[in-house]
Design a protein around this motif. Structure first.
Motif, PDB file in Angstrom:
ATOM      1  N   ASN A 186     -25.297 -12.792  27.802  1.00 13.74           N
ATOM      2  CA  ASN A 186     -25.126 -12.863  26.335  1.00 13.74           C
ATOM      3  C   ASN A 186     -25.482 -11.540  25.663  1.00 13.74           C
ATOM      4  N   GLU A 218     -28.096 -15.972  32.039  1.00 17.18           N
ATOM      5  CA  GLU A 218     -27.268 -16.217  30.859  1.00 17.18           C
ATOM      6  C   GLU A 218     -27.667 -15.317  29.701  1.00 17.18           C
ATOM      7  N   SER A 219     -28.979 -15.064  29.581  1.00 12.03           N
ATOM      8  CA  SER A 219     -29.382 -14.210  28.456  1.00 12.03           C
ATOM      9  C   SER A 219     -28.933 -12.768  28.692  1.00 12.03           C
TER      10      SER A 219
HETATM   11  C1  LIG Z   1     -25.441 -17.625  25.385  1.00 13.03           C
HETATM   12  O1  LIG Z   1     -24.325 -17.720  24.521  1.00 13.03           O
HETATM   13  C2  LIG Z   1     -23.741 -19.019  24.474  1.00 13.03           C
HETATM   14  C3  LIG Z   1     -22.483 -18.963  23.626  1.00 13.03           C
HETATM   15  O2  LIG Z   1     -22.670 -18.161  22.503  1.00 13.03           O
HETATM   16  C4  LIG Z   1     -24.763 -20.019  23.926  1.00 13.03           C
HETATM   17  O3  LIG Z   1     -24.223 -21.306  23.911  1.00 13.03           O
HETATM   18  C5  LIG Z   1     -26.005 -19.980  24.837  1.00 13.03           C
HETATM   19  O4  LIG Z   1     -27.002 -20.819  24.321  1.00 13.03           O
HETATM   20  C6  LIG Z   1     -26.540 -18.578  24.986  1.00 13.03           C
HETATM   21  N1  LIG Z   1     -27.569 -18.609  25.992  1.00 13.03           N
HETATM   22  C7  LIG Z   1     -28.708 -17.943  25.893  1.00 13.03           C
HETATM   23  C8  LIG Z   1     -29.673 -18.086  27.026  1.00 13.03           C
HETATM   24  O5  LIG Z   1     -28.968 -17.204  24.956  1.00 13.03           O
END
Ligand SMILES: *[C@@H]1O[C@H](CO)[C@@H](O)[C@H](O)[C@H]1NC(C)=O
Ligand SMILES: *[C@@H]1O[C@H](CO)[C@@H](O)[C@H](O)[C@H]1NC(C)=O
Ligand SMILES: *[C@@H]1O[C@H](CO)[C@@H](O)[C@H](O)[C@H]1NC(C)=O
Ligand SMILES: *[C@@H]1O[C@H](CO)[C@@H](O)[C@H](O)[C@H]1NC(C)=O
Length: 564
Positions: free
Chosen positions: A331, A327-328
């Protein structure tokens, strides 16, 4: 150095070379030199070949043979003794044609012995020009060397393949770990003919895949307003560009060269975001960014934004929905590379269409066909595309015109040209580059630099190419900035190039073979091992009445290796 440098490097190209062909070959390889650069049936012609001024048509020696009545000269295997100039002269009643080759033989052979090769027989090639006895040596660990005993009939490990021939190739039987080392073959008067490195590679012990300790996201850029970040990236980019240029020039010394360092660097930097440990270090070295430069992705974003008015750069991720991308990584890819992660579809045709249409859109239809198929094993595709369009600040004559263009082999061809007999442009002879340089101002803040060697001879082009280091190019740009424009007569061919350099080889030359084997991409995905399956590069460039059009892209295809 400003924006111009990045663009000017993007737009470098070199014309076809021929009258003397320079080749670099490794010993042991096979070389076929054609006498003509085109197909022909000059049966009435007589062909002679010379080597370093001596006629060798009647008495070819050693590994050299003349084939098809002289249409080809074949050298197999190539050795250091074959280095020099080869000239083919073809004569018939009306014409005489000359073709030259300058052959350089790399001094070293690396024979890499894999663990599964242990016990096999190796041939260490060494061929003399005349019948002679070779002396074979082996270097010892303490820096000394011992002469090899080739008469040791008892254990039969070493033997000359043809003891009484000029071919003094050595046979090494039953290779073992301790045969690794440096072997040299010399003539009795001390001339080194070959150096062979035998390296024994031990298989790495397989450890089960784990990403433990490597899943933390790329560290944040602490100092976004630092004044060193921007010049640092530009410096890296310039160094990277010249490095690529030198690799590509060597691998194809006679072809047209077109590539986009910014697109290649864009794709590799994006991959860097998911690379950890040694893979991260290797990519950083490859794209010439310092290890502690945490802001590289942030600065890539800045660069993209700053250039947006003339050069548009875009990135994209296509991924298999079965795969949990980190996920990072997703992002940060959105944050720094402005991607819109998109799922791969069910079949190859749909994926091919989706990727090609993304590329066509991002290159403004300059490149419409990047891939023909997408392998079902592909799990992830990272894509980079750039598109450049710059209008001439000073327009060329509107009239359609044709003019002569001299190719490096001396042939003249008639091509559509851009012409102006009173063009305002900065021009000067840059001594350090041995080239006449002209700067053509383009819309936005961009410029096109054209470097003209002193003559159309291959050697003059080669001189310029050798002098083109990143420092020299930077100095040229500085110098050109302070040169006032003057009226010059300009004739430019309306070039149109579409080139696909072999990106897989380039990646290996950049020291990134490990991406294909065993990379650490734990920042991207942690459940299975990922490897790079394939990489491509396609670049387009055109000079038109309106200006300069260019586009390029790089896809990286990544697959998954599941542990058995
Ligand atoms: C990635 O982005 C989403 C939406 O902006 C956010 O909810 C999430 O916490 C983020 N995850 C990480 C691992 O940064
Ligand atoms: C062949 O090319 C090399 C490298 O450019 C040069 O050093 C050498 O002098 C050339 N050989 C001859 C015989 O011209
Ligand atoms: C992906 O992640 C989800 C939630 O963490 C998990 O339930 C699922 O099994 C993962 N998928 C695969 C293919 O590993
Ligand atoms: C690329 O796609 C965008 C969004 O779909 C569209 O607005 C744009 O016109 C397209 N550009 C080209 C050159 O097709």
């Amino acid at each position: 150095m400003k924006l111009q440098a990045v663009l000017c490097i993007l737009l470098q190209l070199i014309f076809e070379l021929s009258s003397c062909t320079y080749l670099r070959v490794t010993p042991g390889s096979t070389l076929e030199l054609p006498c003509l650069s085109f197909q022909s049936d000059f049966t009435a012609a007589t062909i002679t070949w010379q080597f370093n001024g001596k006629d060798i048509s009647e008495h070819p020696y050693g590994s050299v043979t003349v084939k098809k009545d002289g249409l080809y000269l074949s050298i197999s295997p190539v050795t250091a003794a074959n280095e020099g100039n080869y000239v083919c002269v073809m004569k018939d009643d009306q014409v005489e044609m000359i073709r030259m080759y300058n052959i350089t033989v790399d001094g070293e052979i690396h024979t890499s012995l894999h663990h599964f090769d242990l016990g096999l027989t190796l041939k260490l090639v060494c061929v003399f020009q005349v019948v002679a006895n070779a002396l074979w040596f082996r270097e010892t660990d303490d820096g000394g060397r011992v002469m090899l005993n080739l008469q040791d009939e008892e254990n039969n490990k070493l033997e000359l393949l043809y003891p009484l021939d000029h071919d003094q190739t050595l046979i090494l039987r039953d290779t073992a770990m301790d045969d690794a080392g440096i072997y040299t073959c010399e003539s009795t008067d001390g001339k080194k003919l070959s150096t062979i490195y035998i390296i024994v590679e031990v298989p790495p012990t397989e450890t089960p895949h784990t990403c433990e300790g490597f899943t933390t996201p790329w560290e944040p850029c602490q100092d976004q307003n630092s004044r060193t970040g921007e010049p640092m990236l530009q410096e890296s980019m310039a160094e990277f560009s010249m490095k690529l240029y030198s690799y590509l020039r060597q691998s194809d010394p006679s072809g047209n060269l077109l590539f986009s360092p910014i697109s290649i660097s864009g794709a590799l930097s994006h991959l860097l975001l998911g690379a950890r440990d040694n893979t991260r270090k290797a990519i950083e070295r490859a794209v010439c960014v310092p290890h502690e430069f945490h802001c590289v992705h942030f600065q890539m974003k800045r660069l993209r934004e700053r250039m947006a008015s003339s050069l548009q750069m875009a990135s994209q991720i296509f991924y298999n929905p079965q795969m949990n991308l980190s996920e990072s990584f997703t992002n940060q890819s959105i944050q720094f590379y402005d991607v819109e992660p998109t799922r791969l579809l069910e079949n190859s045709e749909e994926n091919t269409r989706m990727i090609n249409s993304w590329v066509a859109n991002k290159t403004k239809n300059k490149i419409t066909q990047l891939v023909d198929s997408v392998s079902p094993s592909t799990q992830l595709i990272l894509l980079n595309a750039v598109s450049f369009s710059g209008q001439w600040k000073v327009k060329f004559d509107e009239k359609q015109k044709k003019g002569h263009f001299t190719k490096l082999n001396g042939d003249m061809v008639k091509v559509p040209i851009l012409f102006h007999h009173n063009y305002m442009a900065a021009m000067m002879f840059v001594v350090e580059l041995k080239a006449q340089v002209a700067r053509f101002a383009l819309s936005g803040d961009s410029s096109l630099y054209i470097l003209l060697p002193r003559s159309s001879k291959a050697a003059d082009l080669q001189h310029v190419e050798e002098k083109m280091t990143d420092t020299a190019v930077r100095q040229m740009i500085e110098q050109m900035k302070t040169t006032p424009p003057q009226q010059i007569e300009v004739t430019l061919p309306q070039i149109k190039l579409d080139v696909q350099p072999d990106m897989n080889i380039l990646i290996k030359k950049l020291g990134l073979s490990s991406l294909f084997e065993n990379p650490n991409l734990c920042g991207l995905y942690s459940e299975d091992k990922l490897v790079l399956d394939d990489a491509r590069h396609r670049a387009f460039f055109a000079l038109t009445k309106q200006g300069v059009e260019a586009g390029a892209n790089v896809p990286l295809f990544i697959g998954r290796v599941t542990d058995p």
